[in-house]
Design a protein around this motif. Structure first.
Motif, short mmCIF file in Angstrom:
data_model
loop_
_atom_site.label_atom_id
_atom_site.label_comp_id
_atom_site.label_asym_id
_atom_site.label_seq_id
_atom_site.Cartn_x
_atom_site.Cartn_y
_atom_site.Cartn_z
N MET A 95 10.84 0.93 -40.29
CA MET A 95 9.54 0.52 -40.31
C MET A 95 8.76 1.27 -39.13
O MET A 95 7.56 1.73 -39.51
CB MET A 95 9.42 -1.03 -40.03
CG MET A 95 7.80 -1.54 -39.95
SD MET A 95 8.01 -3.25 -38.96
CE MET A 95 8.18 -2.57 -37.23
N ASN A 96 9.31 1.06 -37.90
CA ASN A 96 8.44 2.13 -36.93
C ASN A 96 8.45 3.64 -37.15
O ASN A 96 7.82 4.25 -36.99
CB ASN A 96 9.29 1.84 -35.47
CG ASN A 96 9.07 0.29 -34.99
OD1 ASN A 96 7.87 0.12 -34.63
ND2 ASN A 96 10.10 -0.57 -35.18
N LEU A 97 9.40 3.98 -38.01
CA LEU A 97 9.57 5.48 -38.53
C LEU A 97 8.25 5.98 -39.13
O LEU A 97 7.81 6.99 -39.26
CB LEU A 97 10.91 5.68 -39.35
CG LEU A 97 11.18 7.20 -39.70
CD1 LEU A 97 11.32 8.28 -38.73
CD2 LEU A 97 12.40 7.26 -40.64
N GLN A 98 7.81 4.89 -39.96
CA GLN A 98 6.73 5.29 -41.05
C GLN A 98 5.24 5.51 -39.82
O GLN A 98 4.67 6.40 -40.21
CB GLN A 98 6.42 4.09 -41.95
CG GLN A 98 7.50 3.40 -42.61
CD GLN A 98 8.18 4.78 -43.37
OE1 GLN A 98 7.40 5.41 -44.08
NE2 GLN A 98 9.43 4.69 -43.27
N PHE A 99 5.20 4.83 -38.71
CA PHE A 99 4.29 5.11 -37.94
C PHE A 99 4.39 6.55 -37.33
O PHE A 99 3.45 7.38 -37.06
CB PHE A 99 4.24 4.08 -36.73
CG PHE A 99 3.83 2.81 -37.39
CD1 PHE A 99 2.73 2.17 -38.04
CD2 PHE A 99 5.11 1.87 -37.10
CE1 PHE A 99 2.67 1.14 -38.56
CE2 PHE A 99 4.72 0.57 -37.58
CZ PHE A 99 3.31 0.05 -38.08
N PHE A 100 5.64 6.87 -37.17
CA PHE A 100 5.95 8.14 -36.72
C PHE A 100 5.51 9.27 -37.74
O PHE A 100 5.05 10.42 -37.53
CB PHE A 100 7.37 8.50 -36.21
CG PHE A 100 7.84 9.81 -36.13
CD1 PHE A 100 7.68 10.64 -34.99
CD2 PHE A 100 8.41 10.48 -37.09
CE1 PHE A 100 7.88 11.90 -34.87
CE2 PHE A 100 8.92 11.76 -36.99
CZ PHE A 100 8.51 12.40 -36.06
N PHE A 101 5.76 9.04 -39.23
CA PHE A 101 5.76 9.72 -39.95
C PHE A 101 4.23 10.04 -40.04
O PHE A 101 3.51 11.10 -40.48
CB PHE A 101 5.98 9.22 -41.27
CG PHE A 101 7.77 9.35 -41.75
CD1 PHE A 101 8.14 10.19 -40.90
CD2 PHE A 101 8.42 8.55 -42.60
CE1 PHE A 101 9.72 10.51 -41.29
CE2 PHE A 101 9.62 8.89 -42.54
CZ PHE A 101 10.32 9.79 -42.10
N ILE A 102 3.28 9.10 -40.07
CA ILE A 102 1.87 9.11 -39.99
C ILE A 102 1.18 9.93 -39.24
O ILE A 102 0.42 11.09 -39.25
CB ILE A 102 1.18 7.69 -39.98
CG1 ILE A 102 1.27 6.84 -41.00
CG2 ILE A 102 -0.26 7.96 -39.73
CD1 ILE A 102 1.02 5.23 -41.11
N VAL A 103 1.64 9.88 -37.63
CA VAL A 103 1.44 10.88 -36.71
C VAL A 103 1.84 12.34 -37.10
O VAL A 103 1.18 13.48 -36.95
CB VAL A 103 1.79 10.54 -35.44
CG1 VAL A 103 1.57 11.62 -34.17
CG2 VAL A 103 1.16 9.17 -34.85
#
Length: 203
Positions: free
Chosen positions: A61-69
């Motif tokens: 889940m938190n990886l997806q926020f990293f992916f966005i950045v």
């Protein structure tokens, strides 16, 4: 399956379906080294974050926020990135030998941080989640820099993701990452060829 049951299934699984479709578009464009792959990465990551929250896979889940950045960074690098401080646009290359050690050290450090964070969040499949999250973070950075080796890390990660999502009974995402595995293999082959072609052009 009746029409009514199909409609019910679509309503119950629409987030997973949207994540499935947008993720496929993203990876297909990445294989083609098409810059619009980063746009679809942002869309698919936002959708997947919601889905992984429901599965209690907090690392993913938190990886997806990293992916966005990272996708914003990758988009910029592919469009404006320069190599060796020249006017030459970023090209597909292999990771320099001297850089492999630094990437390896950074990966181990990243794993340690990710593991400790996920331990506090108390999500499922702690070790596997930490490994796949770390692999995905490093692979995304390598892709943003157009290093061929990113596909090797994606291949390893995809194998692990298939097993993890199957255990969570997320069968559509299990299928998605099985497809990703085949696409990552093709991505490695295609980018490897392109790296040789671009090296000849620049020679």
């Amino acid at each position: 399956m009746t029409i009514e049951s199909l409609i019910l299934w679509l309503k119950e699984n629409y987030i997973e379906i949207l994540g499935f479709i947008t993720s496929l578009i993203c990876v297909w464009l990445n294989i083609r080294a098409n810059i619009w792959g980063w746009f679809w990465a942002i869309i698919s990551s936002a959708i997947s974050a919601v889905f992984f929250y429901k599965l209690q896979l907090f690392g993913d889940m938190n990886l997806q926020f990293f992916f966005i950045v990272a996708s914003i960074y990758g988009w910029y690098e592919w469009k404006f990135g320069e190599k060796d401080k020249t006017t030459q646009k970023l090209t597909i290359t292999f990771l320099p030998n001297y850089f492999i050690v630094w990437v390896s050290i950074a990966s181990v450090a990243c794993f340690g941080v990710v593991f400790l964070v996920l331990k506090q969040l108390k999500g499922d499949f702690l070790l596997m989640d930490a490994i796949t999250t770390t692999l995905s973070i490093v692979a995304t950075w390598l892709m943003a820099r157009k290093y061929v080796e990113n596909w090797i890390l994606w291949i390893i990660a995809d194998v692990l993701y298939v097993g993890m999502y199957f255990q969570k009974e997320a069968y559509l995402y299990t299928l998605l990452y099985a497809i990703f595995l085949a696409m990552a293999t093709k991505g490695f082959i295609d980018w490897r060829k392109k790296s040789f072609l671009e090296a000849k052009v620049l020679a």
